[in-house]
Design an enzyme around this catalytic site. Structure first.
Site, PDB file in Angstrom:
ATOM      1  N   SER A 127      -8.743   4.788  -1.029  1.00 58.48           N
ATOM      2  CA  SER A 127      -9.460   3.548  -0.721  1.00 58.48           C
ATOM      3  C   SER A 127      -8.778   2.889   0.471  1.00 58.48           C
ATOM      4  O   SER A 127      -7.588   3.157   0.741  1.00 58.48           O
ATOM      5  CB  SER A 127      -9.404   2.609  -1.936  1.00 58.48           C
ATOM      6  OG  SER A 127      -9.814   1.296  -1.592  1.00 58.48           O
ATOM      7  N   TYR A 140      -5.192  -2.992  -8.271  1.00 62.52           N
ATOM      8  CA  TYR A 140      -5.984  -1.894  -7.713  1.00 62.52           C
ATOM      9  C   TYR A 140      -5.268  -1.278  -6.515  1.00 62.52           C
ATOM     10  O   TYR A 140      -5.137  -0.055  -6.409  1.00 62.52           O
ATOM     11  CB  TYR A 140      -7.365  -2.400  -7.308  1.00 62.52           C
ATOM     12  CG  TYR A 140      -8.271  -1.335  -6.758  1.00 62.52           C
ATOM     13  CD1 TYR A 140      -8.877  -0.410  -7.603  1.00 62.52           C
ATOM     14  CD2 TYR A 140      -8.528  -1.251  -5.395  1.00 62.52           C
ATOM     15  CE1 TYR A 140      -9.716   0.580  -7.091  1.00 62.52           C
ATOM     16  CE2 TYR A 140      -9.363  -0.275  -4.874  1.00 62.52           C
ATOM     17  CZ  TYR A 140      -9.959   0.640  -5.734  1.00 62.52           C
ATOM     18  OH  TYR A 140     -10.787   1.611  -5.222  1.00 62.52           O
TER      19      TYR A 140
END
Length: 225
Positions: A127, A140
């Protein structure tokens, strides 16, 4: 044909990757048991489901025992979550790290003999948060930074394997809709990458000739179709 195992294959990016690899690979479609996973296997005639709870070590170990040779392993399973550090409970940290980092590490570890046999390729769908931690994304981002470190270590330890980290910007998926809702913004899919675009990058990495090692791919949305 070579064999590819894709985790998180029931929808989103994982399903898009499966569809694009289907013409050239025998597929194992990883995911929690679901009608979506079964439907994808039916759609991709010849694909097999690999219905595994990735956070259950015993279940993962049992499911990997029968795989003796594996050409491609794509880690697409993941969960999200946005909260400031002061609101992150131990349970939330454990939930995010268990899926995004620990499960990927354990599946890879157990499949190393099969990957070595095939001189295989491991692809991690990371990501943008694995390169830049924003406020509210602490847990995250930590999971994705950890995934980046794991991929880098694996690449150094296993010179006969190719290891690719893909760093997409935000993608038009169900998880993205949930995150945008938490942020309180209006959802506009044109602002995000499509799952198919990310899948195309994965296929490009997997089909790169053997004399090259595609170590990192960074994708950012342009807002143009």
């Amino acid at each position: 044909m070579p064999t590819a195992l894709i985790t998180g294959a029931s929808r989103g990016v994982g399903a898009a990757i499966a569809r694009q690899l289907a013409p050239t690979h025998d597929l194992l479609l990883g995911g929690r048991p679901s009608a979506e996973l079964d439907a994808l296997a039916t759609e991709l005639d010849g694909a097999s489901t690999w219905p595994v709870e990735l956070t259950d070590p015993d279940e993962v170990e049992a499911a990997t025992e029968a795989i003796s040779e594996l050409d491609v392993l794509v880690h697409s399973a993941g969960v999200g979550g946005i909260a400031p550090v002061e609101d992150l409970s131990t349970e939330e940290w454990q939930r995010i790290l268990a899926v995004n980092l620990i499960a990927a590490a354990e599946v890879t570890r157990l499949l190393l003999p099969a990957l070595r046999t095939a001189s295989g390729h491991v692809v991690f769908i990371n990501s943008g948060a694995g390169r830049n931690a924003r406020p509210g994304w602490g847990a995250y981002a930590a999971s994705k930074f950890g995934l980046r470190a794991f991929a880098d270590s694996l690449r150094g330890e296993e010179p006969d394997l190719r290891v690719t980290s893909v760093y997409p910007g935000r993608i038009d998926t169900d998880m993205q809709r949930e995150l945008v809702a938490i942020e309180g913004d209006e959802y506009d899919p044109s602002k995000f990458l499509t799952p198919e675009t990310v899948a195309r990058a994965v296929v490009s990495a997997v089909t790169t000739p053997a004399d090259a090692h595609p170590t990192e791919i960074v994708l950012r949305p342009t807002g143009r179709a």
